[in-house]
Design a protein around this motif. Structure first.
Motif, short mmCIF file in Angstrom:
data_model
loop_
_atom_site.label_atom_id
_atom_site.label_comp_id
_atom_site.label_asym_id
_atom_site.label_seq_id
_atom_site.Cartn_x
_atom_site.Cartn_y
_atom_site.Cartn_z
N MET A 1 0.84 -1.20 0.00
CA MET A 1 0.00 0.00 0.00
C MET A 1 0.88 1.25 0.00
O MET A 1 1.85 1.34 0.74
N ILE A 2 0.51 2.20 -0.88
CA ILE A 2 1.27 3.45 -0.95
C ILE A 2 1.10 4.24 0.36
O ILE A 2 0.04 4.16 1.00
N ARG A 3 2.13 4.99 0.76
CA ARG A 3 2.03 5.77 2.00
C ARG A 3 1.91 7.25 1.66
O ARG A 3 2.29 7.69 0.58
N ILE A 4 1.39 8.02 2.61
CA ILE A 4 1.20 9.46 2.39
C ILE A 4 2.54 10.14 2.11
O ILE A 4 2.62 11.08 1.31
N THR A 5 3.60 9.65 2.75
CA THR A 5 4.93 10.27 2.53
C THR A 5 5.38 10.10 1.08
O THR A 5 6.00 10.99 0.50
N ASP A 6 5.02 8.93 0.47
CA ASP A 6 5.37 8.70 -0.95
C ASP A 6 4.67 9.73 -1.84
O ASP A 6 5.25 10.26 -2.79
N ILE A 7 3.40 9.98 -1.51
CA ILE A 7 2.60 10.94 -2.30
C ILE A 7 3.18 12.34 -2.16
O ILE A 7 3.37 13.06 -3.16
N LEU A 8 3.49 12.74 -0.93
CA LEU A 8 4.05 14.08 -0.70
C LEU A 8 5.38 14.25 -1.43
O LEU A 8 5.66 15.30 -2.00
N ASP A 9 6.20 13.18 -1.44
CA ASP A 9 7.50 13.23 -2.14
C ASP A 9 7.30 13.47 -3.64
O ASP A 9 8.00 14.26 -4.26
N LYS A 10 6.30 12.73 -4.22
CA LYS A 10 6.02 12.89 -5.65
C LYS A 10 5.57 14.31 -5.97
O LYS A 10 5.99 14.91 -6.96
N VAL A 11 4.67 14.85 -5.12
CA VAL A 11 4.13 16.20 -5.35
C VAL A 11 5.26 17.22 -5.31
O VAL A 11 5.36 18.10 -6.17
N LEU A 12 6.12 17.12 -4.29
CA LEU A 12 7.23 18.08 -4.14
C LEU A 12 8.25 17.93 -5.26
O LEU A 12 8.89 18.91 -5.67
N GLU A 13 8.39 16.72 -5.78
CA GLU A 13 9.31 16.49 -6.89
C GLU A 13 8.79 17.21 -8.15
O GLU A 13 9.55 17.82 -8.89
N ASN A 14 7.46 17.12 -8.35
CA ASN A 14 6.84 17.76 -9.52
C ASN A 14 6.72 19.27 -9.36
O ASN A 14 6.86 20.02 -10.31
N HIS A 15 6.35 19.72 -8.15
CA HIS A 15 6.11 21.15 -7.88
C HIS A 15 6.84 21.53 -6.59
O HIS A 15 6.23 21.56 -5.52
N PRO A 16 8.13 21.84 -6.65
CA PRO A 16 8.94 22.07 -5.45
C PRO A 16 8.40 23.18 -4.54
O PRO A 16 8.58 23.13 -3.33
N ASP A 17 7.72 24.18 -5.10
CA ASP A 17 7.29 25.32 -4.29
C ASP A 17 5.87 25.16 -3.72
O ASP A 17 5.35 26.07 -3.08
N VAL A 18 5.22 24.03 -3.98
CA VAL A 18 3.81 23.90 -3.59
C VAL A 18 3.66 23.69 -2.08
O VAL A 18 4.52 23.10 -1.42
N VAL A 52 -5.71 6.29 -4.98
CA VAL A 52 -6.26 7.27 -5.93
C VAL A 52 -5.38 8.52 -5.94
O VAL A 52 -5.01 9.04 -6.99
N ALA A 53 -5.02 9.01 -4.75
CA ALA A 53 -4.15 10.19 -4.63
C ALA A 53 -2.79 9.92 -5.27
O ALA A 53 -2.20 10.80 -5.90
N GLY A 54 -2.30 8.68 -5.12
CA GLY A 54 -1.01 8.30 -5.73
C GLY A 54 -1.06 8.36 -7.24
O GLY A 54 -0.13 8.84 -7.89
N ILE A 55 -2.17 7.89 -7.83
CA ILE A 55 -2.34 7.94 -9.29
C ILE A 55 -2.37 9.40 -9.76
O ILE A 55 -1.76 9.77 -10.76
N LEU A 56 -3.07 10.26 -9.00
CA LEU A 56 -3.17 11.68 -9.35
C LEU A 56 -1.79 12.35 -9.26
O LEU A 56 -1.46 13.21 -10.08
N ALA A 57 -1.00 11.93 -8.26
CA ALA A 57 0.36 12.47 -8.12
C ALA A 57 1.22 12.04 -9.31
O ALA A 57 2.04 12.82 -9.82
N ASP A 58 1.02 10.79 -9.79
CA ASP A 58 1.74 10.31 -10.97
C ASP A 58 1.38 11.16 -12.20
O ASP A 58 2.19 11.32 -13.12
N MET A 59 0.15 11.69 -12.21
CA MET A 59 -0.30 12.52 -13.33
C MET A 59 0.16 13.97 -13.16
O MET A 59 -0.21 14.84 -13.95
N LYS A 60 0.96 14.21 -12.09
CA LYS A 60 1.54 15.54 -11.82
C LYS A 60 0.47 16.59 -11.53
O LYS A 60 0.60 17.76 -11.88
#
Length: 713
Positions: A1-18, A52-60
């Motif tokens: 199961m994906i963890r919230i920290t994985d999702i946050l890492d993906k988001v920050l990787e795509n949008h560092p200032d968010v 679902v949030a993980g898939i959305l993060a993959d979609m940047k």
């Protein structure tokens, strides 16, 4: 199961200032309200919103979308309310969650092929924010990944069929091909497990040989590109199983003859390099005619760009090659999601609902900027601005034009249902018949046997079918009334000349008269007499010698001259018709000098209206008849006026005195005093015509402190 920290890492990787705080808070809230709930897989329910949030993060996607993804089913599956979501996470998140909830509740009872397109359109029309659709796709993608945990085979097949018919095509339209491919493959696995397993086994069986083959072809391609100093990334990939299966069915081929199970992709830096690489591939291997597509010069509506060609490869086999830039590859993989970093463009295509060119127009302005939220916040879908999609109580979808009413819906079901419609329920509650239907509503029509359409319905119906059926019914009724009136007028006129109308109507002589007037049936001729377009005397003249008609008329005129004078009403002559009852429209109160027109009304003779009367304009033009003022008559007629003035002592007395001096009688009077110290005095006067009325009005304008005098009606 994906963890919230994985999702946050993906988001920050795509949008560092968010700011990821909203994602964190959404995760904590979702965990709290879903606490204790389990999935069919035995995992905690929270695993689903996280995936679902993980898939959305993959979609940047942006932080608002991912927060909404974490909360997408809390309103439907927990005690949380929309108001609560809005208060804690803001309007945007609430709006998206509300949209996803609304889509989840749609009662799709069938996903037959003919209805699937309507359902797809409905989903896109209902989701006024594109993020609603993307979350719905991510939600469906994860549900398909865990579909095997459903116990019911029928349920699995139903969900898989719906996914294949509805959600996979939507992903394709949005250009998100990796979601489309995965949805198709997983649906195929549950809908036709034998065929799925057979193709999988065949692909696996030759995997080693195929992998060697891929490497050999890649070497050939690299060598040719290197010779010409073109730096490129070359990939070889298997087509997904559903695509292979479709090709086998559509072209009636065995597995061994499906030539493009493996496709090659060449990815370069610039567009000129793509065309150069295309030329090199065609010089290396012979291209197959008509198997070349230039989607760079003419992109697909969902922004997909690439060069496609099929060539005869090194071992005499067919090879499909796609050539594109890195940017095109990013768009091809993510579709519209690849453009979250671009400013919103304007939707300018007029046929947007048919061509889906809206996606391309959306990114018309391709200037990168730092804040991806700017694009997303304002992206609204309005793919079908002129259509609404509603359900019958049985769950069938009906498409109607925007602004359509329950009466339009009733006529769409059946002409009889429309004609007998007396009421309607929308989502279980009664609504007026002129209620404007909204996409997603369930409409139930209440009918009553023997009920007929109303002329008033023409004021609000939107569909051509409803309008034409109502008009047809009114015309039929008008014709029946006109035939009855025409018959009555003929019987009366024929008696004056000692003729038996009912006997003559069946004669050959009458048939010639009917044809002479240009009609096929006697009934049409009689109806036109009822409409006032033809007079009974015109028919009598055609079947009786002229001298007999003239003598009879002369004698008859002497006998009834006095009586006719008594019956003459208000000095109006109805052209071509004698001895007919005339009355005046109360709505416009015509007086001599006004341009007038007449309308035949069954049982009431002819009603006279001013030609500018709004009510007269709504009447059936077929009932219209020419009329004119009788200049020999000298009578008085009622007319309404309003006198607006400043309030003062003795005002009414001065106004009344001026009316009397002008030779007009006051039939009624009343006054209204306004808050701004003005008085509106309403009079019904008796005048001899428009000239007389003008003199009265001019006289009243001379009265002290009178501001305005005008005629009403």
């Amino acid at each position: 199961m994906i963890r919230i920290t994985d999702i946050l890492d993906k988001v920050l990787e795509n949008h560092p200032d968010v700011d990821v705080d909203i994602i964190d808070r959404a995760y904590i809230f979702s965990a709290r309200v879903h606490d204790g709930q389990m999935r069919l897989s035995g995992e905690p329910y929270l695993s689903h919103p996280l995936e679902v949030a993980g898939i959305l993060a993959d979609m940047k996607l942006d932080s608002i979308s991912i927060a909404a993804g974490l909360l997408h089913d809390v309103v439907e599956d927990t005690h949380a309310t929309e108001a609560e979501i809005g208060e804690m996470f803001g309007h945007d998140v609430m709006h998206i969650v509300s949209g996803v909830t609304k889509l989840s509740k749609l009662p799709f009872n069938s996903a037959q092929a003919r209805e699937a397109e309507s359902i797809r359109k409905m989903l896109l029309a209902m989701a006024d924010d594109i993020r609603v659709i993307l979350i719905k796709l991510a939600d469906r993608l994860h549900n398909m990944r865990t579909l095997q945990f459903h116990r019911s085979e029928a349920k699995k097949k139903k969900i898989a069929r719906e996914t294949l018919d509805i959600y996979a095509p939507i992903a394709a339209r949005l250009g998100i091909y990796w979601i489309k491919n995965e949805l198709e493959n997983s649906s195929f696995r549950f809908l036709n497990p034998e065929a799925y397993q057979d193709i999988r086994d065949r692909v696996d069986k030759d995997r080693e040989d195929r992998e060697n083959y891929v490497e050999t072809v890649k070497l050939y391609i690299h060598k040719k590109l290197d010779e010409n100093k073109l730096k490129a990334q070359v990939n070889g990939r298997y087509k997904h199983f559903f695509s292979i299966h479709q090709k086998m069915l559509s072209q009636n081929l065995p597995f061994e003859e499906v030539y493009d199970i493996i496709a090659f992709r060449i990815i370069l830096d610039t567009i000129p390099q793509c065309y150069e690489a295309l030329g090199l591939m065609h010089s290396l291997w012979r291209p197959i005619a008509k198997k070349f597509k230039d989607y760079i010069g003419m992109p697909k509506p969902n922004m997909y760009q690439s060069l496609h060609t099929t060539v005869i490869g090194p071992f005499g086999e067919r090879i499909e090659i796609q050539i594109r830039t890195h940017e095109m590859d990013r768009v091809a993989k993510s579709g519209i999601a690849a453009h979250w970093s671009y400013k919103e463009g304007k939707v300018i295509d007029e046929n947007v609902s048919k061509t889906f060119a809206w996606v391309q127009n959306l990114v018309e302005n391709q200037e990168a900027f730092r804040d991806p939220n700017e694009f997303l916040e304002n992206v609204r879908i309005d793919l079908f601005p002129d259509e609404v999609y509603v359900f019958t109580p049985q769950g069938q979808i009906k498409s109607l034009p925007k602004g359509a009413t329950p009466v339009d819906f009733a006529y769409l079901i059946h002409t009889e249902v429309g004609a007998q419609c007396v009421g309607a329920k929308v989502n279980g509650r009664m609504v007026p018949l002129k209620y404007e239907l909204q996409t997603g509503e369930i409409v139930e029509v209440i009918t009553s046997k023997g009920h007929h359409p109303s002329k008033d319905w023409l004021n609000f119906v939107k569909t051509v079918k409803a309008r034409s059926r109502i008009r047809q019914w009114i015309k039929t009724q008008e014709k029946e009334r006109s035939v009855s009136l025409g018959r009555e007028m003929c019987e009366k006129a024929f008696r004056k000349f000692r003729l038996n109308f009912n006997a003559l109507i069946k004669s050959e002589e009458m048939q010639k008269v009917v044809e002479g007037f240009g009609f096929k049936q006697t009934e049409d001729l009689i109806a036109n007499i009822g409409y006032g377009k033809i007079t009974p005397l015109q028919i009598i003249r055609k079947i009786t010698p002229k001298e007999v008609v003239d003598d009879t008329e002369s004698l008859f005129n002497k006998i009834v001259a006095k009586d006719r004078k008594k019956k003459e009403k208000g000095g109006v002559v109805v052209k071509g018709v004698d001895d007919i009852l005339v009355r005046f429209g109360k709505c416009c109160q015509p007086v001599p000098g006004d341009p007038i027109t007449g309308y035949i009304t069954r049982g009431y003779g002819v009603t006279i209206h001013r030609t500018t009367c709004v009510n007269a304009m709504k009447l059936n033009p077929e009932r219209q008849i020419e009329v004119e003022w009788n200049q020999e008559m000298n009578e008085s007629y009622p007319v309404k006026i309003v006198v607006r003035s400043l309030d003062r002592v003795g005002l009414l007395a001065d106004v009344a005195a001026n009316i009397s001096k002008s030779g007009a009688n006051i039939l009624s009077a009343n006054t209204e005093t306004k808050d701004n110290q003005t008085v509106d005095s309403y009079f019904t006067l008796s005048v001899q015509g428009t000239d007389h009325l003008t003199r009265v009005v001019e006289s009243l304008k001379q009265v002290k402190q009178v501001l305005e005098v005008r005629r009403l009606g």
